[in-house]
Structures are given as C-alpha cells and as structure tokens.
Design an enzyme around this catalytic site. Structure first.
Site, PDB file in Angstrom:
ATOM      1  N   CYS A  43      47.079  52.863  37.314  1.00  0.00           N
ATOM      2  CA  CYS A  43      47.813  51.660  37.708  1.00  0.00           C
ATOM      3  C   CYS A  43      48.778  51.196  36.631  1.00  0.00           C
ATOM      4  CB  CYS A  43      46.867  50.526  38.090  1.00  0.00           C
ATOM      5  SG  CYS A  43      46.134  49.685  36.679  1.00  0.00           S
ATOM      6  N   CYS A  59      41.402  52.337  34.142  1.00  0.00           N
ATOM      7  CA  CYS A  59      40.773  51.011  34.055  1.00  0.00           C
ATOM      8  C   CYS A  59      39.267  51.102  34.256  1.00  0.00           C
ATOM      9  CB  CYS A  59      41.304  50.102  35.174  1.00  0.00           C
ATOM     10  SG  CYS A  59      42.927  49.420  34.893  1.00  0.00           S
ATOM     11  N   CYS A  67      42.073  47.508  38.870  1.00  0.00           N
ATOM     12  CA  CYS A  67      42.900  48.693  39.075  1.00  0.00           C
ATOM     13  C   CYS A  67      43.354  48.792  40.533  1.00  0.00           C
ATOM     14  CB  CYS A  67      42.091  49.929  38.675  1.00  0.00           C
ATOM     15  SG  CYS A  67      43.108  51.381  38.341  1.00  0.00           S
ATOM     16  N   CYS A 100      46.667  52.447  31.663  1.00  0.00           N
ATOM     17  CA  CYS A 100      45.821  53.086  32.677  1.00  0.00           C
ATOM     18  C   CYS A 100      46.633  54.146  33.411  1.00  0.00           C
ATOM     19  CB  CYS A 100      45.311  52.042  33.669  1.00  0.00           C
ATOM     20  SG  CYS A 100      44.537  52.749  35.138  1.00  0.00           S
ATOM     21  N   GLY A 102      24.249  28.870  23.476  1.00  0.00           N
ATOM     22  CA  GLY A 102      23.955  29.984  22.578  1.00  0.00           C
ATOM     23  C   GLY A 102      22.496  30.076  22.162  1.00  0.00           C
TER      24      GLY A 102
END
Lengths: 368, 210, 295
Positions: free
Chosen positions: C248, C270, C276, C245, C36
C-alpha cells in the site's frame, strides 16, 4: 505476486474437525464410555479431580476423553468449567480421623490403634506386565473386613501429640478467615491455608521433583511417614438458619501426615514437626510429595535457613500450577513475528556495526 | 463470610426495586462509571433504573448494585444508616457486609455529602497496595449547579469542569490533601439525577469558581 | 447460546459470572485511578490457555455490552489464528458485533500491536499482557518488585538500559520497552514493538491491560503522560524502515518482513492489516501491490 495469508477461520475449523476424528480413532473400535473410565482408569480420574480442584468423577472422565488422555489438558478443561460454577458456601473442615479408611499405613509404628491396612495398593506388586489384563479375564471378588471388626483409627499426629513431642495442629490467628486462592489474588508471603490449597492443586510431577530434592539434601527434613490414609469422609455445611450442620455427602481423599525430626531453633523447641498433604481421590504419591513440600515451605515459620528451591515459597507456588505453566510455555508457538521483526532489525544493525568496526580494525592493523 | 444484619428483616419491599435486567443493567452502569473515572468531570448518563428505599437515590443505588457484593464491606453514612429499609434493601440486593469502620470499607455510600466525615478516615491503601482504598459514592443533587470545579490530570485533555453540589466540607482543601497522598487516596463517584461523574485520586482541582 | 445443547452447562453473557465481572470491574476502576499501577485481581481460568490472552479476554468480557463493536488483533492482524479464535469466542458468548475496521470498533483487544489509525475518545484498547511487571527480569520476586514500585525505586531499570548502551552502543530493548506513566509508575506496555510506544502518550482512547496468568490489571486513562525511559545522551528512538509498505506504500508504519523464497527474497508489508486494506481500497499502491480494481 504476494497475497497475504487469509483464512484463519477455515483453518481452525478444519483443524478441530481433524482433532475430533483423531480423538475418535478407528471407528471399528467401540467408543469409550465415561463409566469405563471412571471405573477402570480411576487414578487418572482422581488426578484430574485433584488438580482440577473439582470433585466430580464423571466430568473428570469426560475431560479425559475429550483431552485424548492428556491429563494436564483434562485438568485445564475441568478448571475452566469449575470457574463458572456459583458458590453456595464453604463446608466445615473435614474430619479425617473419622474417615472410613480403605488404606492406612504408618511408617513410625509397628502397630497402632486401627491397625495397618494395606488396601488397594500397588505396593509389593511385582511390576511384571500382566497379559491376563489384555484378555479381559474375570477378576475375583476381594475379601472384605466385617464392619464389626473396624476399630477407631486415631491419627498418628494425635497419638504423638499426647506426649507433647510433636507440634500441635497450628492454630490460626484469631479472626483469621480461611482464604480461597480461586477467589482472591495471591500475595506473598502466603498463609499456610492458602499455600496448602495451592499445593493441593499443584502439578504432581513438579511437587514430586521438589519433594525428592529435599530428600537428596536440598533442604533435608528428616521425614517419616506418620501415616497415609485413603478413604471417604463426610462433608458438612453450616446453614445460617439451622443450628446443626447439613451433610452433603462423602468424598474420597488421601491424607498424608509427614513427621519430621527438628532440632529446634530460636523460634521453636526441639520436637517433631509436620508436613501435611491432602488431595482428592487416591493419590499417595501426590499427598506425600505435597507434605514434604509443605514442610520445606515452613522454613521461615520455624526459623530455618532458606537455602533450597523447595523452601522458596514464591518460587514453588508461582510455578506449581500446571495449567498456568503449560499455557505460558505453549504460548510461545503463537505468532511473535512483530517482536521478532524488532529483534531482527536490531541484530542486523548491531551486526553491521560490528563488521564495520572489525573491518576498520583490520584495515588499521594492515596499515601499521 | 458475609455477616447478616439481625435487624434486617427481609420483606417483599426489600426484594423489589433492583435491576430489571441484572446482567445488562450492571454492565451499563459500570461502563458509565468506567467512562466517568477515565474522563474526570464528564457526566455520563445512566441507562438503568433502580427504586431503592429513601433516602438512597436511584443512581447511587444502581452504582452500588453494579459494584458491590459480599466481597466488599460497605460503609453507610449516618443519613443512610438511620434507615433499616436501606440496610436490608442493600443487604438483599448486594450481600455486601457492613464495614465496621470507614477504614474497613471498600465502598462508602453517602447520602449527605455536606455532613461527611473527613476523607482521611477512610481506607487510603498502602504504598505497596494503593488499590486497597475506599471508593466513595456521593449522592448529589446536581453536577452542574454547584460551584465550578476546574480540573486537570489524567483523563483530561487540558482542562475540564463540573459543578457538583452539595460537597463535603472544605472539599477543595481535602482533595488537595488526598492528591498529596498519591498513590494512596480515595476515589469519588458522584451520583446525580442527571448521571454519573468521577474524581479519581489523580485529578487536580485548579480553581473553584463561585 | 440458544444453539447450544440443552444438556451442556449454559454460560452467562460474556462467559464470566457476575461476581467475577464485578471483581474485575472494581480492579479496572482502581487501575484507571492509579495509572500504571498493577492491580492484583483474582484471575479466573478461562476456556483458553493462560498466555493466550486470558487477561485481555477477562477485561473485555467485563466491560463489553450488547452495543459494543469488537475488533481483535494479534500482531496487528485480524486474521491471525488466535485473534480469530478470541473474536469467535465473543461472538458466541456475548453475541456482539465484530469488525476488522479500527474506526468502527468501540473495543479493540490486541496482542503485540497498537493500530496505526489514531484511536479516538469513544474507544477502549485492551492489551493482552504476558508479564506485567517491567522489573521482573531485573528482580524475579514479586516481594521485591512491589517494594521498588512503592518506593519509586527505578534505578535498576535505568542501570539495565544504560548497560545496554555501554555494551552495544544502543538500548537493546526493542519491544516491551518500559514507560513511565504520569511521572510515577514504570509500566510494561506489553510486548508491543517500541515503535508503538509514542501512540500510548496522550491517546484519546482508554487503554486497559490484562495479565491473566500473572493476575494483574492496569490502565492508562485517556490524555495521560506516557514517556519511554531514556537518557539525555541517548534519547528514545523508534524503529525506522528503509522502504514503505510493498502493498500500500504506507510510510511511518510498522512493517512485517515476509520471506518470499529461500534465496534471500523478501518484502515488507504493513503489520496492521486493516490499515493496509483501507489504504489499498483508497487507491494507494505499493511497489509490489496491484490496483484494487484490477483484482
């Protein structure tokens, strides 16, 4: 039925072919040759070399053609090439007092050793468009000074220095190794050596505007052009095995020494102080703007209050690089629809809550 | 500017023995170090060879070649400093200047971990720039036949273990102190014949089993 | 590179010179060791503009080897123009195999998304980062933010988030939502939607972040604690979509809104195109989708 957009690859290929076509333009017009650009658009070439931080006129000319005359794009091309080049070493500092100067003017003295030499300047030209240039008329040979007449041209800062009225060339702390902003990450506050490097490759327009702001009172610095000189200097390299420096060749540079009145502070006595500008090629505007910015950025070193943008080192240096700036500004045209979707969702939600709340209030008011 | 060691007379011996394919070998060694640093305690096989002068080991030498250059002052432990051949081999292949003191070192190369000075002598970085610390490359004979170190921390799914030997004196205690200095502190790269392992400063040693 | 004109300068494997790669590799190792923390590095000009992924490209160029399989996504999609451009760059300068399949890739360079398919131990996710400093918009000066990180002084960030709550009843940050890494450094996850934040936590993959213009590299090692900042009374929440979605039928994935006409018609699909496509190939069909076999 919906079909997701495909074919990014083909689109890019086609776009680049179109770019090549537009770059070439009307095929009945002869294609530009690099030597034409080097010879006839020399100041554009100089700017690309200077802000591209690479002294190579031909490459700069190539970049200008490739960029269709967009100088920031050309600077970017040169930088991206420069970064791949191996380093063989660092030259000795150039000696601008030994410059073969084509131009040298001082605003602080009427006359001085070496004289005032106007050289190839736009100054005192009347800015009237010249139709003869459009017809390619013959240009007469200029008069040339005999070499024998050339006398040494000491720097104005050295002339003032004899009286002790101007600060000396600032000595760097013992053991200080000159930095290289292209090799090390920048860190604030910066030393003056790395700061000058950043200014020298900084965007001419940005530095010009900042310099101008100091003249209009945003960190006023009482500047006088001690001198501007343009000409060729020798580059020398120390080679470990040899006890004399090796001459690599000559480059053309523009140097500006700005002299600034200074009332003195807790840190320094009353004297003239200096701002310094040095760029590749011929660019008086850039060198002068750089020297004004350099002087403004020395505020904390000289014990001055920092009140204006031009004195703010982190602000100036973080935003002076036009390759960085153009990249980040222009990246906004890349797709951001994922984040936009997230914002859209939030705004819709907040709007719905807002409307529910005002409907509620209207309802309550009506009931009262 | 890199300093050149006047005693380092370069001969053909110092020129041979580097990476056979410098670009790909350096990448392979770096990836092994990166994976080892990201997954403390795992042993990453090395896929590139060097033949350095003794007592520098081929794996430690490969790591040094992959990471060091004239921007990284390098400290050699006394065992390595004794060998002029090692200094000039490293000088030729990396160009790394020698660090005047361990506190100036970006990297420290250690052939004799058991005789190593305390970690606190090396650069620890600052609170603002904890990255400005020394990375120690320790040449060990094995990563599996020493006392078992049980590890926890970033990069580790639960617990991990390895058993490098030989180790610096009072290793577990020293490492605890190093951990306490976080975000400052040194990071360790272990170079063994069987591969590379790392201890970044974030790793906690839970137990040491004899 | 053999196809290139002999007169044109030839470039090294993966474009960068070896000294630059070593410098970046050292920064990556420090980044992994200090999760970080933003490691300053001497970022180079790249042959694409700053702000267009130069940081990610430099990181990828420094870690990639001939055995790697590279996937590049932008907004979750492999076929967005900038993703296509970066993928082609590496195909040209590193001659590596590229893929659009998340599962096949060893290195995934991304802008603005984390793939839906959980990443695995052998993978490295390289993020393109525009502004790496999470405190930048609270304190524009590097000199100040660096001190705040040094002193672990993150009160200002909490104040900012809480002001949102006071004013809007929500935390109004929807992307680039700050996280705390391993209980120490507050970090910018890059402008991914906060939907993706939980995927960073304890990921088996190594996550590397490159900010070219701002000259910073940072990292999250695998299996590292990554916590989105929040408050007891306002816990962190991710976006939820009302519908699956349309192509899909996937739920609990991030969706793009696609405008179908100028009369308010829209659908949600998606954002992760590979996810997808894989689902549709497996026979999943959404409300507006068609069976693959029918095409």
């Amino acid at each position: 039925m919906y079909v997701a957009v495909k074919g990014g690859e083909a689109a890019i290929r086609n776009a680049h072919r179109l770019l090549a076509d537009r770059r070439r333009g009307d095929r009945s017009v002869p294609a530009l040759r690099l030597d034409q650009i080097v010879e006839q658009l020399g100041l554009g070439v100089d700017r690309v070399m200077s802000e591209g931080s690479l002294y190579d006129r031909e490459l700069a000319a190539l970049a200008i053609v490739q960029a269709r005359g967009d100088l920031i794009e050309a600077i970017f091309l040169v930088r991206a090439y420069r970064t791949t080049l191996p380093r063989f070493g660092y030259t000795r500092p150039i000696d601008t007092a030994a410059m073969l100067a084509e131009r040298r003017v001082s605003a602080t003295y009427k006359d001085l050793p070496g004289g005032q030499v106007l050289g190839p300047t736009f100054d005192y030209t009347h800015r009237l468009l010249d139709p003869e240039l459009a017809t390619g008329a013959e240009v007469a040979q200029p008069d040339r000074r005999e070499d024998a007449d050339a006398e040494p041209m000491p720097r104005v800062s050295d002339i003032l220095g004899h009286e002790g009225l101007i600060e000396a060339d600032g000595p760097l702390p013992a053991g200080h190794v000159t930095g290289d902003i292209t090799r090390e990450p920048m860190e604030f506050p910066m030393d003056r050596d790395t700061r000058l490097q950043a200014l020298s490759r900084g965007d001419e327009g940005f530095l010009l505007a900042l310099a101008y702001s100091t003249q209009r009172g945003y960190a006023r610095s009482h500047p006088f052009v001690g001198e501007v000189r343009i000409g060729e200097v020798e580059l020398e390299l120390d080679v470990p095995e040899l006890d004399f420096p090796v001459t690599l060749g000559r480059i053309r540079v523009t140097e500006c020494q700005m002299v600034n009145q200074f009332k003195g502070s807790a840190k320094a006595p009353p004297q003239f102080t200096r701002g310094y500008g040095l760029v590749f090629g011929q660019s008086e505007r850039k060198a002068m703007a750089m020297s004004l910015c350099d002087r403004a950025l020395r505020a904390s070193e000289l014990g001055e209050d920092i009140t204006a943008a031009a004195q703010d080192e982190e602000f100036v240096i973080s935003h002076s690089d036009n390759v960085q700036a153009t990249g980040f500004v222009e990246h906004l045209k890349l797709p951001h629809y994922v984040d936009f979707q997230a914002e859209l969702d939030l705004v819709r939600r907040m709007r719905a809550e807002h409307e529910a709340k005002s409907a509620d209030e209207t309802h309550r008011e009506a009931a009262e | 500017m890199p300093r050149t060691d006047s005693s380092a007379v370069q001969t053909a011996d110092h020129i041979t023995g580097g990476f056979a394919k410098p670009v790909f070998d350096a990448q392979a060694i770096f990836r092994a170090v990166m994976d080892a640093m990201a997954r403390p305690g795992t042993i990453q096989p090395t896929k590139a060879e060097t033949q350095p002068p003794r007592p520098l080991s081929p794996v430690a030498a490969a790591i040094t070649l992959a990471l060091c250059d004239n921007d990284t002052p390098l400290w050699l432990d006394p065992a390595l400093r004794q060998s002029a051949a090692v200094a000039s081999w490293l000088g030729f292949h990396t160009g790394a200047p020698s660090a005047d003191t361990p506190a100036d070192a970006h990297f420290a190369l250690v052939a004799d971990p058991a005789g190593l000075i305390a970690f606190e002598n090396f650069a620890q970085g600052t609170q603002e720039y904890p990255d400005r610390s020394t990375t120690l490359i320790l040449q060990v004979t094995s990563l599996s036949s020493g006392a078992q170190l049980v590890l926890e921390g970033p990069g580790i799914d639960g617990r991990a273990a390895f058993a490098p030997t030989p180790l610096p004196r009072h290793f577990v205690e020293q490492w605890k102190q190093n951990r306490a200095r976080f975000p400052r502190g040194v990071d360790l790269i272990f170079a063994a014949p069987e591969g590379i392992a790392c201890l970044p400063r974030t790793t906690r040693i839970r137990a040491m089993e004899g | 590179m053999s196809t290139q004109d002999q007169n044109i300068a030839t470039y090294n494997f993966a474009y960068l010179d070896e000294q630059t790669k070593r410098m970046i590799r050292r920064a990556i190792l420090k980044g992994i060791a200090i999760p970080g923390y933003q490691v300053p590095f001497a970022s180079r000009e790249m042959p694409m503009p700053y702000g267009w992924g130069t940081g990610g490209v430099q990181v990828t160029a420094s870690i990639i080897g001939p055995d790697d399989v590279l996937k590049v996504i932008d907004q979750g999609a492999d076929d967005t123009t900038n993703a296509v451009s970066i993928r082609n760059f590496f195909r040209k300068v590193a001659d590596v195999e590229t893929t659009t399949e998340t599962a096949k890739a060893t290195i995934i360079q991304t802008r603005h998304r984390i793939p839906e398919l959980p990443l695995t131990e052998g993978q490295t996710l390289v993020y393109q980062v525009p502004i790496p400093e999470p405190l930048r918009f609270l304190a524009p000066r590097e000199t100040e933010t660096r001190k705040m990180h040094a002193l672990e002084e993150y009160g200002l960030m909490h104040v900012k988030l809480y002001e949102d709550i006071a004013r809007h009843g929500h935390i109004a940050t929807t992307y680039a939502y700050p996280v705390k890494v391993e209980g120490r450094y507050v970090m910018d996850p890059s402008p991914t939607p906060k939907f993706d934040n939980p995927k960073m936590h304890m990921s088996p993959a190594l996550q590397l972040f490159g900010a070219g213009r701002e000259k910073r590299i940072y990292a999250i090692p695998p299996f590292t604690d990554v916590v989105s900042l929040d408050f007891e009374d306002h816990p962190f929440e991710v976006q939820k979509f009302d519908k699956p979605c349309a192509l899909c039928g996937a739920e609990q994935v991030y969706l793009d809104e696609v405008v179908l006409d100028d009369r308010g018609g829209r659908m949600f699909v998606c954002s992760d195109t590979d996810h997808c496509e894989t689902r549709r190939a497996e026979g999943h069909v959404g409300e507006l989708g068609v069976k693959e076999a029918a095409e």
